[in-house]
Design an enzyme around this catalytic site. Structure first.
Site, PDB file in Angstrom:
ATOM      1  N   ASP A  81       0.841  -1.204   0.000  1.00 31.33           N
ATOM      2  CA  ASP A  81       0.000   0.000   0.000  1.00 31.33           C
ATOM      3  C   ASP A  81       0.875   1.252   0.000  1.00 31.33           C
ATOM      4  O   ASP A  81       2.048   1.205   0.369  1.00 31.33           O
ATOM      5  CB  ASP A  81      -0.890  -0.025   1.259  1.00 31.33           C
ATOM      6  CG  ASP A  81      -2.121   0.846   1.129  1.00 31.33           C
ATOM      7  OD1 ASP A  81      -2.229   1.618   0.147  1.00 31.33           O
ATOM      8  OD2 ASP A  81      -2.981   0.767   2.022  1.00 31.33           O
ATOM      9  N   GLU A 103      -7.587  -0.098   5.022  1.00 35.09           N
ATOM     10  CA  GLU A 103      -6.136  -0.291   4.833  1.00 35.09           C
ATOM     11  C   GLU A 103      -5.486  -0.796   6.113  1.00 35.09           C
ATOM     12  O   GLU A 103      -4.573  -1.621   6.076  1.00 35.09           O
ATOM     13  CB  GLU A 103      -5.493   1.021   4.375  1.00 35.09           C
ATOM     14  CG  GLU A 103      -5.887   1.385   2.943  1.00 35.09           C
ATOM     15  CD  GLU A 103      -5.468   2.783   2.529  1.00 35.09           C
ATOM     16  OE1 GLU A 103      -5.468   3.053   1.320  1.00 35.09           O
ATOM     17  OE2 GLU A 103      -5.155   3.614   3.405  1.00 35.09           O
TER      18      GLU A 103
HETATM   19  C1  5RP Z   1      -5.401   6.073   0.665  1.00 37.90           C
HETATM   20  C2  5RP Z   1      -4.004   6.055   1.123  1.00 37.90           C
HETATM   21  C3  5RP Z   1      -2.949   6.112   0.085  1.00 37.90           C
HETATM   22  O1  5RP Z   1      -2.153   4.980   0.189  1.00 37.90           O
HETATM   23  C4  5RP Z   1      -2.134   7.356   0.287  1.00 37.90           C
HETATM   24  O2  5RP Z   1      -3.003   8.466   0.242  1.00 37.90           O
HETATM   25  C5  5RP Z   1      -1.041   7.518  -0.778  1.00 37.90           C
HETATM   26  O3  5RP Z   1      -1.627   7.719  -2.016  1.00 37.90           O
HETATM   27  P1  5RP Z   1      -0.790   7.911  -3.351  1.00 37.90           P
HETATM   28  O4  5RP Z   1      -0.149   6.590  -3.662  1.00 37.90           O
HETATM   29  O5  5RP Z   1      -1.821   8.309  -4.378  1.00 37.90           O
HETATM   30  O6  5RP Z   1       0.217   8.998  -3.112  1.00 37.90           O
HETATM   31  O7  5RP Z   1      -3.686   5.996   2.293  1.00 37.90           O
HETATM   32  O8  5RP Z   1      -6.299   6.126   1.729  1.00 37.90           O
END
Ligand code: 5RP
Length: 215
Positions: A81, A103
């Protein structure tokens, strides 16, 4: 294509290599995970996946990656993630996409939780805003209890019906704040992820290089 996009892609592709045949896999949410899914699909592995958002589920299915509801599996081999902030000690802020509750459930269920990000996510100290998911029931009272918090303008409800908000007060000690937020009635979950949850982070740079951090 922006350089930050190249950096995200580099981190995502490196993490995709960690997935092996037969694994159960948690798929995160966001623009970095959007690069992970094609890299995973290309590998043609036999895997079982759960998704942390409807957007991730849709993209995965379009790429031929199977996704199942997260009700039957009781653990995951790996979860991958993105993050909004990564502190030197491994604490994270997540939830820029409002998906942090799912998450965190996925990260906590995973044997190995791998963060993928471009270097702009590395911070010296965790800072506000800290994403929140709040119950709609009693919303005004919950916001009052939190003090410095506001509903995030234009954010759709979470897939579980929660209201997406942000804590905007000072963050002196992430562990203390995490406890206070979790202890506030009406808070479904917050976007502070303790370092204990995180196995490692793959940090991509625009030149395509990737650094692996362990905490
Ligand atoms: C979503 C999240 C994402 O992982 C976080 O915002 C990072 O996003 P990105 O990869 O678009 O920079 O926590 O809830």
């Amino acid at each position: 294509v922006t350089t930050s996009d190249d950096a995200k892609r580099a981190a995502a592709r490196a993490a995709a290599e960690l997935v092996e045949n037969g694994m159960t896999v948690g798929l995160g949410t966001g623009s970095t995970v959007a690069h992970l899914l094609p890299a995973l699909a290309e590998r043609g592995l036999e895997i079982r996946c759960v998704a942390t958002s409807n957007a991730t589920e849709k993209q995965a299915l379009e790429l031929g990656i199977p996704v199942e509801p997260f009700a039957e599996l009781d653990r995951l081999d790996i979860a991958i993630d993105g993050a909004d902030q990564i502190a030197p000690d491994g604490w994270l802020v997540k939830g820029g996409g409002g998906a942090h509750t799912r998450e965190k459930v996925v990260a906590a269920a995973a044997e190995r939780f791998v963060v993928i990000a471009d270097e702009s996510k590395l911070v010296g100290h965790i800072a506000p805003p800290i994403p929140l998911e709040l119950l709609a029931y009693g919303l005004r009272a919950t916001l009052r209890g939190l003090g410095e918090a506001r509903v995030r303008e234009g954010a759709p409800p979470s897939p579980d019906g929660g209201v997406i908000a942000d804590f905007i007060g000072a963050v002196d000690n992430p562990a203390e704040l995490a406890k206070r937020l979790a202890d506030t009635a009406g808070v479904v979950d917050h976007g502070l992820f303790a370092a204990e949850l995180v196995s490692e982070a793959y940090i991509g740079r625009a030149d395509g290089s990737v650094e692996r951090l362990t905490f």
